[in-house]
Design a protein around this motif. Structure first.
Motif, PDB file in Angstrom:
ATOM      1  N   SER A   1       0.851  -1.187   0.000  1.00 53.10           N
ATOM      2  CA  SER A   1       0.000   0.000   0.000  1.00 53.10           C
ATOM      3  C   SER A   1       0.889   1.240   0.000  1.00 53.10           C
ATOM      4  CB  SER A   1      -0.908   0.007   1.228  1.00 53.10           C
ATOM      5  OG  SER A   1      -1.730   1.154   1.248  1.00 53.10           O
ATOM      6  N   THR A   2       0.533   2.206  -0.846  1.00 55.28           N
ATOM      7  CA  THR A   2       1.221   3.493  -0.872  1.00 55.28           C
ATOM      8  C   THR A   2       0.202   4.584  -1.169  1.00 55.28           C
ATOM      9  OG1 THR A   2       1.667   3.508  -3.252  1.00 55.28           O
ATOM     10  CG2 THR A   2       3.328   2.454  -1.842  1.00 55.28           C
ATOM     11  N   SER A   3       0.596   5.811  -0.988  1.00 57.70           N
ATOM     12  CA  SER A   3      -0.189   6.962  -1.422  1.00 57.70           C
ATOM     13  C   SER A   3       0.622   7.738  -2.449  1.00 57.70           C
ATOM     14  CB  SER A   3      -0.524   7.877  -0.239  1.00 57.70           C
ATOM     15  OG  SER A   3      -1.355   7.213   0.691  1.00 57.70           O
ATOM     16  N   GLY A   4      -0.076   8.295  -3.444  1.00 57.70           N
ATOM     17  CA  GLY A   4       0.603   9.126  -4.435  1.00 57.70           C
ATOM     18  C   GLY A   4       0.884   8.436  -5.749  1.00 57.70           C
ATOM     19  N   LEU A   5       0.637   7.132  -5.835  1.00 56.11           N
ATOM     20  CA  LEU A   5       0.791   6.403  -7.090  1.00 56.11           C
ATOM     21  C   LEU A   5      -0.554   5.780  -7.454  1.00 56.11           C
ATOM     22  CD1 LEU A   5       4.173   4.464  -6.658  1.00 56.11           C
ATOM     23  CD2 LEU A   5       3.771   6.593  -7.915  1.00 56.11           C
ATOM     24  N   THR A   6      -1.051   6.106  -8.619  1.00 58.16           N
ATOM     25  CA  THR A   6      -2.311   5.537  -9.088  1.00 58.16           C
ATOM     26  C   THR A   6      -2.146   5.006 -10.504  1.00 58.16           C
ATOM     27  OG1 THR A   6      -3.101   7.627 -10.011  1.00 58.16           O
ATOM     28  CG2 THR A   6      -3.633   7.174  -7.688  1.00 58.16           C
ATOM     29  N   GLU A   7      -3.185   4.363 -11.002  1.00 60.24           N
ATOM     30  CA  GLU A   7      -3.153   3.784 -12.348  1.00 60.24           C
ATOM     31  C   GLU A   7      -2.921   4.846 -13.421  1.00 60.24           C
ATOM     32  OE1 GLU A   7      -5.560   1.150  -9.671  1.00 60.24           O
ATOM     33  OE2 GLU A   7      -5.434   3.313 -10.068  1.00 60.24           O
ATOM     34  N   GLU A   8      -3.312   6.088 -13.147  1.00 59.70           N
ATOM     35  CA  GLU A   8      -3.090   7.174 -14.110  1.00 59.70           C
ATOM     36  C   GLU A   8      -1.636   7.627 -14.156  1.00 59.70           C
ATOM     37  OE1 GLU A   8      -7.264   6.854 -13.266  1.00 59.70           O
ATOM     38  OE2 GLU A   8      -5.584   7.181 -11.888  1.00 59.70           O
ATOM     39  N   LEU A   9      -0.907   7.431 -13.069  1.00 59.72           N
ATOM     40  CA  LEU A   9       0.456   7.958 -12.959  1.00 59.72           C
ATOM     41  C   LEU A   9       1.537   6.958 -13.345  1.00 59.72           C
ATOM     42  CD1 LEU A   9       0.161   9.987  -9.630  1.00 59.72           C
ATOM     43  CD2 LEU A   9       0.112  10.859 -11.978  1.00 59.72           C
ATOM     44  N   VAL A  10       1.216   5.659 -13.298  1.00 60.05           N
ATOM     45  CA  VAL A  10       2.205   4.649 -13.681  1.00 60.05           C
ATOM     46  C   VAL A  10       1.870   4.116 -15.069  1.00 60.05           C
ATOM     47  CG1 VAL A  10       2.610   4.014 -11.280  1.00 60.05           C
ATOM     48  CG2 VAL A  10       0.922   2.737 -12.623  1.00 60.05           C
ATOM     49  N   CYS A  11       2.834   3.480 -15.703  1.00 65.02           N
ATOM     50  CA  CYS A  11       2.651   2.932 -17.048  1.00 65.02           C
ATOM     51  C   CYS A  11       2.983   1.444 -17.070  1.00 65.02           C
ATOM     52  CB  CYS A  11       3.554   3.651 -18.056  1.00 65.02           C
ATOM     53  SG  CYS A  11       3.162   5.392 -18.306  1.00 65.02           S
ATOM     54  N   ILE A  12       2.403   0.748 -18.015  1.00 68.51           N
ATOM     55  CA  ILE A  12       2.751  -0.651 -18.201  1.00 68.51           C
ATOM     56  C   ILE A  12       4.244  -0.750 -18.498  1.00 68.51           C
ATOM     57  CG2 ILE A  12       2.286  -0.733 -20.685  1.00 68.51           C
ATOM     58  CD1 ILE A  12       1.310  -3.483 -18.180  1.00 68.51           C
ATOM     59  N   GLY A  13       4.925  -1.671 -17.857  1.00 75.12           N
ATOM     60  CA  GLY A  13       6.361  -1.835 -18.080  1.00 75.12           C
ATOM     61  C   GLY A  13       7.246  -1.000 -17.191  1.00 75.12           C
ATOM     62  N   ASP A  14       6.672  -0.111 -16.376  1.00 71.70           N
ATOM     63  CA  ASP A  14       7.494   0.706 -15.472  1.00 71.70           C
ATOM     64  C   ASP A  14       8.322  -0.189 -14.559  1.00 71.70           C
ATOM     65  OD1 ASP A  14       6.628   3.127 -16.433  1.00 71.70           O
ATOM     66  OD2 ASP A  14       5.458   3.678 -14.655  1.00 71.70           O
ATOM     67  N   ILE A  15       9.578   0.191 -14.372  1.00 70.11           N
ATOM     68  CA  ILE A  15      10.481  -0.534 -13.481  1.00 70.11           C
ATOM     69  C   ILE A  15      10.745   0.324 -12.252  1.00 70.11           C
ATOM     70  CG2 ILE A  15      12.788  -1.537 -13.207  1.00 70.11           C
ATOM     71  CD1 ILE A  15      12.740  -2.111 -16.237  1.00 70.11           C
ATOM     72  N   ARG A  42      11.115   4.017 -17.491  1.00 73.95           N
ATOM     73  CA  ARG A  42       9.780   4.039 -18.096  1.00 73.95           C
ATOM     74  C   ARG A  42       9.920   3.631 -19.560  1.00 73.95           C
ATOM     75  NH1 ARG A  42       5.291   8.087 -16.367  1.00 73.95           N
ATOM     76  NH2 ARG A  42       5.071   6.281 -14.970  1.00 73.95           N
ATOM     77  N   LEU A  43       9.331   2.479 -19.891  1.00 74.76           N
ATOM     78  CA  LEU A  43       9.496   1.911 -21.226  1.00 74.76           C
ATOM     79  C   LEU A  43       8.369   2.276 -22.187  1.00 74.76           C
ATOM     80  CD1 LEU A  43      10.584  -1.713 -20.197  1.00 74.76           C
ATOM     81  CD2 LEU A  43      11.995   0.346 -20.427  1.00 74.76           C
ATOM     82  N   HIS A  44       7.180   2.568 -21.632  1.00 73.99           N
ATOM     83  CA  HIS A  44       6.017   2.786 -22.500  1.00 73.99           C
ATOM     84  C   HIS A  44       5.198   3.971 -21.994  1.00 73.99           C
ATOM     85  CE1 HIS A  44       6.773  -0.999 -24.591  1.00 73.99           C
ATOM     86  NE2 HIS A  44       6.965  -1.555 -23.409  1.00 73.99           N
ATOM     87  N   GLU A  45       5.752   5.157 -22.196  1.00 72.18           N
ATOM     88  CA  GLU A  45       5.098   6.357 -21.664  1.00 72.18           C
ATOM     89  C   GLU A  45       3.751   6.636 -22.326  1.00 72.18           C
ATOM     90  OE1 GLU A  45       7.634   9.662 -22.289  1.00 72.18           O
ATOM     91  OE2 GLU A  45       7.595   9.554 -24.494  1.00 72.18           O
ATOM     92  N   ASP A  46       3.503   6.058 -23.494  1.00 70.73           N
ATOM     93  CA  ASP A  46       2.222   6.253 -24.172  1.00 70.73           C
ATOM     94  C   ASP A  46       1.124   5.342 -23.638  1.00 70.73           C
ATOM     95  OD1 ASP A  46       3.342   8.173 -25.820  1.00 70.73           O
ATOM     96  OD2 ASP A  46       3.838   6.731 -27.403  1.00 70.73           O
ATOM     97  N   TRP A  47       1.485   4.470 -22.700  1.00 72.57           N
ATOM     98  CA  TRP A  47       0.505   3.519 -22.185  1.00 72.57           C
ATOM     99  C   TRP A  47       0.384   3.583 -20.667  1.00 72.57           C
ATOM    100  CZ3 TRP A  47      -3.036   1.608 -25.157  1.00 72.57           C
ATOM    101  CH2 TRP A  47      -2.776   1.429 -26.521  1.00 72.57           C
ATOM    102  N   PRO A  48      -0.232   4.659 -20.148  1.00 70.93           N
ATOM    103  CA  PRO A  48      -0.540   4.678 -18.715  1.00 70.93           C
ATOM    104  C   PRO A  48      -1.355   3.442 -18.353  1.00 70.93           C
ATOM    105  CG  PRO A  48      -1.012   6.809 -19.715  1.00 70.93           C
ATOM    106  CD  PRO A  48      -0.730   5.859 -20.846  1.00 70.93           C
ATOM    107  N   LEU A  49      -1.158   2.927 -17.178  1.00 77.02           N
ATOM    108  CA  LEU A  49      -1.835   1.691 -16.807  1.00 77.02           C
ATOM    109  C   LEU A  49      -3.351   1.843 -16.834  1.00 77.02           C
ATOM    110  CD1 LEU A  49      -1.203  -1.202 -15.978  1.00 77.02           C
ATOM    111  CD2 LEU A  49      -1.422  -0.484 -13.598  1.00 77.02           C
ATOM    112  N   ALA A  50      -3.854   3.022 -16.507  1.00 73.94           N
ATOM    113  CA  ALA A  50      -5.300   3.246 -16.556  1.00 73.94           C
ATOM    114  C   ALA A  50      -5.839   2.993 -17.960  1.00 73.94           C
ATOM    115  CB  ALA A  50      -5.629   4.663 -16.115  1.00 73.94           C
ATOM    116  N   LYS A  51      -5.086   3.388 -18.952  1.00 70.05           N
ATOM    117  CA  LYS A  51      -5.487   3.193 -20.352  1.00 70.05           C
ATOM    118  C   LYS A  51      -5.449   1.710 -20.731  1.00 70.05           C
ATOM    119  CE  LYS A  51      -4.205   4.944 -24.968  1.00 70.05           C
ATOM    120  NZ  LYS A  51      -3.217   5.815 -25.691  1.00 70.05           N
TER     121      LYS A  51
END
Length: 240
Positions: free
Chosen positions: A93-107, A169-178
Motif C-alpha cells: 500500500s502506498t499513497s501518491g501512485l495511481t493507475e493514471e500515474l504509472v505505465c505498463i512496463g514501469d520498473i 519508463r518503457l512505454h510512456e504512451d501507455w498509462p496503466l489506466a489506459k
C-alpha cells in the motif's frame, strides 16, 4: 521522470477455509512490520490458495493505492466491510501512485529489490465473498481502480517506510489506466489490441488476450470470474 512514494503497508497471508462450500482463499492478509524477503514468486511468507490464477512470477506482488479506499467508502455499498488499506488482499500500500500515474512496463526500485509493472488486477468472485457485497468484483473492474501486479526482476528485501522509486519508463504512451480500460473494453478496436499485444513487458496472459482481440470478434466470458463458479441467481447479472 521522478516518481517516488513510500511504502505505508506490507501485507501477507495464508489460505483459509472461510466460506462453506467454497474453495479456500488467502485474500485476507495481515500487516507485518518486519522486513520481508521478496523472491521471483513473491514474499516468502505470503501464500495463495489457487496458484492457477493467483501468485507466480507474473503476479508476484499486488500493489493497491491507499487513496482508492476513500472512493469505495463513499459509494455507500450495503456492507459492513471496512474499506481500509490491505482490505483487498494487496501486498503493498502506498499513497501518491495511481493507475493514471504509472505505465505498463514501469520498473521500480522497491527496497533492495527491483520490480516491473506487467498487468492490472482482474478481480474475482472471492472479493465479493470477502467484502460481503455480491457485486464488488464487478464494481472494482468497472471503476478501473484495480491496482496492479509486479514481476520481480531482482529479488531483495522490502520494509515499511522503504522508498518505491521509478527507475525506467518503457512505454510512456501507455498509462496503466489506459491499458486496464482496454483490457475490459468489449468493443476494443483491432488496431489498439494489436499495439497492446506487442508490448513485451506485459504479462503473457494479457498479451494473449489482446492478440485474440486483434484477430477478430473474440468476446471473453467474464461471468465465472466475476460472479463465481456456482449456478445461483447472481448469474442473471450480465458482467459489464
Amino acid at each position: 521522470m521522478q516518481l517516488t512514494s513510500e511504502i505505508s503497508g506490507l501485507f501477507v497471508g495464508k489460505p483459509q477455509q472461510r466460506w462453506e462450500g467454497k474453495p479456500p482463499s488467502a485474500i485476507s492478509k495481515k500487516q507485518v512490520d518486519a522486513p520481508l524477503e521478496l523472491t521471483k514468486t513473491g514474499f516468502t511468507t505470503d501464500e495463495q490458495a489457487d496458484k492457477k490464477v493467483h501468485g507466480g512470477p507474473e503476479k508476484a506482488v499486488h500493489h493497491y493505492p491507499a487513496e482508492h479506499y476513500e472512493f469505495w467508502r463513499a459509494q455507500g455499498f450495503d456492507t459492513h466491510f471496512e474499506f481500509t488499506p490491505g482490505a483487498f488482499g494487496e501486498n503493498i500500500s502506498t499513497s501518491g501512485l495511481t493507475e493514471e500515474l504509472v505505465c505498463i512496463g514501469d520498473i521500480f526500485q522497491l527496497g533492495t529489490a527491483r520490480v516491473q509493472i506487467n498487468q492490472g488486477r482482474q478481480p474475482c468472485w472471492k472479493l465479493n465473498m470477502h467484502t460481503d457485497f455480491k457485486m464488488m468484483a464487478l464494481e472494482l473492474q468497472k471503476s478501473g481502480r484495480t491496482g496492479w501486479y509486479y514481476r520481480v526482476l531482482t529479488p531483495g528485501t522490502v520494509a515499511m517506510g522503504d522508498e518505491l522509486r521509478l527507475v525506467a519508463r518503457l512505454h510512456e504512451d501507455w498509462p496503466l489506466a489506459k491499458v486496464i480500460a482496454a483490457r475490459f473494453d468489449k468493443n476494443l478496436s483491432a488496431e489498439t489490441a494489436t499495439q497492446l499485444a506487442a508490448i513485451e513487458a506485459m504479462a503473457e496472459g494479457w498479451r494473449k488476450y489482446f492478440a485474440k482481440k486483434a484477430g477478430g470478434d473474440f468476446v471473453e466470458d467474464q461471468t465465472s470470474r466475476l460472479i463465481g463458479p456456482t449456478g445461483d441467481a447472481d448469474r442473471k447479472t450480465e458482467p459489464a
